[in-house]
Write an enzyme that holds these catalytic residues in place. Structure first.
Site, PDB file in Angstrom:
ATOM      1  NE  ARG A   1      -4.649  -1.570  -9.636  1.00 34.39           N
ATOM      2  CZ  ARG A   1      -3.645  -2.269  -9.721  1.00 34.39           C
ATOM      3  NH1 ARG A   1      -2.457  -2.240  -9.344  1.00 34.39           N
ATOM      4  NH2 ARG A   1      -4.021  -3.756 -10.283  1.00 34.39           N
ATOM      5  N   GLY A   2      -5.833  -3.230  -6.825  1.00 32.78           N
ATOM      6  CA  GLY A   2      -5.233  -4.752  -6.724  1.00 32.78           C
ATOM      7  C   GLY A   2      -5.568  -5.446  -5.388  1.00 32.78           C
ATOM      8  CB  ALA A   3      -7.204  -8.693  -4.899  1.00 38.77           C
TER       9      ALA A   3
ATOM     10  CD  GLN B   1      -6.696  -1.237 -13.972  1.00 37.13           C
ATOM     11  OE1 GLN B   1      -6.922  -1.188 -15.168  1.00 37.13           O
ATOM     12  NE2 GLN B   1      -7.457  -1.517 -13.162  1.00 37.13           N
TER      13      GLN B   1
ATOM     14  CG  ASN C   1      -7.844 -10.719 -12.830  1.00 38.51           C
ATOM     15  OD1 ASN C   1      -7.765 -10.044 -11.639  1.00 38.51           O
ATOM     16  ND2 ASN C   1      -6.921 -10.642 -13.774  1.00 38.51           N
ATOM     17  CE  LYS C   2      -9.529  -4.157 -13.214  1.00 38.55           C
ATOM     18  NZ  LYS C   2     -10.812  -3.512 -12.725  1.00 38.55           N
TER      19      LYS C   2
ATOM     20  NE  ARG D   1     -12.260  -1.072  -6.645  1.00 33.50           N
ATOM     21  CZ  ARG D   1     -11.466  -1.670  -7.313  1.00 33.50           C
ATOM     22  NH1 ARG D   1     -10.127  -1.665  -7.177  1.00 33.50           N
ATOM     23  NH2 ARG D   1     -11.770  -1.947  -8.790  1.00 33.50           N
TER      24      ARG D   1
ATOM     25  CG  ASP E   1      -9.694  -8.341  -8.051  1.00 26.48           C
ATOM     26  OD1 ASP E   1      -9.045  -8.426  -9.043  1.00 26.48           O
ATOM     27  OD2 ASP E   1      -9.488  -7.376  -7.381  1.00 26.48           O
TER      28      ASP E   1
HETATM   29  O1  MRU Z   1      -9.628  -2.593 -10.206  1.00 28.31           O
HETATM   30  P1  MRU Z   1      -8.312  -2.897  -9.852  1.00 28.31           P
HETATM   31  O2  MRU Z   1      -7.046  -2.427 -10.556  1.00 28.31           O
HETATM   32  O3  MRU Z   1      -7.998  -3.289  -8.431  1.00 28.31           O
HETATM   33  O4  MRU Z   1      -7.992  -4.798 -10.294  1.00 28.31           O
HETATM   34  C1  MRU Z   1      -6.975  -5.256 -10.181  1.00 28.31           C
HETATM   35  C2  MRU Z   1      -7.105  -6.661 -10.688  1.00 28.31           C
HETATM   36  O5  MRU Z   1      -7.953  -7.246 -11.196  1.00 28.31           O
HETATM   37  C3  MRU Z   1      -5.770  -7.682 -10.349  1.00 28.31           C
HETATM   38  O6  MRU Z   1      -5.553  -8.496 -11.399  1.00 28.31           O
HETATM   39  C4  MRU Z   1      -6.070  -8.589  -9.064  1.00 28.31           C
HETATM   40  O7  MRU Z   1      -6.472  -7.590  -8.080  1.00 28.31           O
HETATM   41  C5  MRU Z   1      -4.894  -9.251  -8.753  1.00 28.31           C
HETATM   42  S1  MRU Z   1      -3.603  -8.316  -8.056  1.00 28.31           S
HETATM   43  C6  MRU Z   1      -2.233  -8.985  -7.509  1.00 28.31           C
END
Ligand code: MRU
Length: 351
Positions: free
Chosen positions: A47-49, A201, A252-253, A94, A242
């Site tokens: 996970r993470g963009a 996370q 973002n999250k 996603r 994201d």
């Molecule tokens: O649902 P996730 O864990 O994929 O969400 C991740 C985030 O919101 C991060 O802050 C974002 O992707 C940036 S990662 C460098």
């Protein structure tokens, strides 16, 4: 760093640290097909963009390679048609992180450019491109760290939300990359990590990753941020993103928006660290960003244990939008962008 987030092995297996299990179990999964990679993105093994984008690129390589065994995809047009279907499938894993679509579009353009080449050499080019996306991601994060570290003073305590670290990228991280770079410049930085319900996370990943690197980190429940800000315990906030619209609104999250508003109220700078590949120039504002809604199981259970009454209604939006007025600056690999974002973002893209 003793761990890696993901890699493509020499025998064409995509290996990923299993982020659902961290930090209680440090294990790696081996993915041998594009369907496996799709599943790993959807189920948040990765996970993470940026990490999602790199994973998709590796997955598309596996998808392209699988077509080499098909007698129906021997020639360019048939290959392209089948390969683009795999791209559409991967894209559906996603919806919010634009890096997924960005990486897929990059590979698709390569396939279009490769018209006239043999299918075998196109697949080889996809492999090379996916490895390039991986390497570039780490380099971009280091550049972001270089620019962002300037914003952090010796002795600062930084609040972050979710995990925008090495685990969310091919390596080094975006928000945590900025912190790493400041630490590498001999600044004493400590981090406060919001736990980030429901997937945790912050509690599971950010704390673990920073502790691995010996960077001081304190875990808080998400709802403690306001009190700590009022008490003067937080100097600055840095989060990842994201997707960022062309006006600087940030997806973002879930929970990021609350932190941004609290930071504004308490006169604390709120920074977003993100590569240009996270900026979606096609979108005028954050209202157009699709917000992923996940299974409510993640909310009513914690690590497989039911915590809410059976039959309760629940909501599980995975992201929120922070309006640009709360964003003090956006840290990118091309430098730090300030408002008005319409102008500074366009300039960063050379427009
Ligand atoms: O649902 P996730 O864990 O994929 O969400 C991740 C985030 O919101 C991060 O802050 C974002 O992707 C940036 S990662 C460098």
């Amino acid at each position: 760093m003793a761990f890696f987030t993901l890699r493509l092995t020499e025998d064409d297996v995509v290996e990923m640290i299993d982020q659902r299990k961290l930090p209680l179990e440090i294990s790696y999964v081996k993915l041998k097909s594009y369907e496996d990679v799709y599943g790993a993105i959807k189920n948040m093994i990765v996970r993470g963009a940026p990490a999602i984008g790199v994973s998709a690129a590796f997955g598309l390589y596996l998808g392209g390679k699988s077509l080499l065994n098909s007698s129906e995809a021997k020639y360019y047009e048939a290959f392209k048609e089948k390969f683009f279907k795999i791209c559409d499938f991967m894209f559906s894993a996603r919806p919010t992180a634009v890096n997924l679509g960005w990486a897929i579009e990059r590979i698709k353009s390569l396939v279009i450019k490769d018209k006239g080449k043999t299918v075998t050499s196109i697949v080889q080019d996809i492999k090379t491109e996916s490895l390039k996306i991986y390497d570039e991601d780490i380099e971009i994060n280091k550049n972001m760290g270089h620019y962002g570290a300037e914003l952090l003073k010796d002795g600062y305590t930084v609040l972050t939300h979710c995990n925008a670290g090495a685990l969310a990228t091919a390596g080094y991280g975006t928000a945590l990359g900025v912190i790493r770079a400041a630490v590498e410049n001999n600044k004493r930085i400590s981090v406060i990590a919001g736990e980030t319900r429901p997937f945790l996370q912050g509690a599971r990943l950010t704390t673990w990753e920073l502790m691995e690197d010996g960077i001081p980190v304190t875990l808080i429940a998400d709802n403690s941020a306001g009190l700590l800000m009022r008490k003067g315990k937080i100097n600055t906030v840095i989060v990842g993103a994201d997707r960022i619209a062309s006006n600087g609104d940030v997806a973002n999250k879930i929970g990021t928006y609350q932190v941004a508003v609290l930071a504004h109220e308490n006169n604390i700078p709120f920074y977003v660290a993100a590569p240009l590949s996270t900026i979606d120039l096609k979108l005028e504002s954050g209202d157009e960003i699709p917000i992923e809604e996940r299974d409510i199981d993640e909310v009513v259970n914690v690590f497989g244990t039911r915590i809410a009454p059976n039959g309760v209604e629940a909501l599980n939006y995975a992201f929120d939008i922070t309006p640009n007025k709360y964003v003090k600056a956006i840290i990118t690999e091309k430098g730090v962008l300030y408002p008005p974002y319409k102008k500074s973002i366009a300039e960063a893209f050379g427009k």
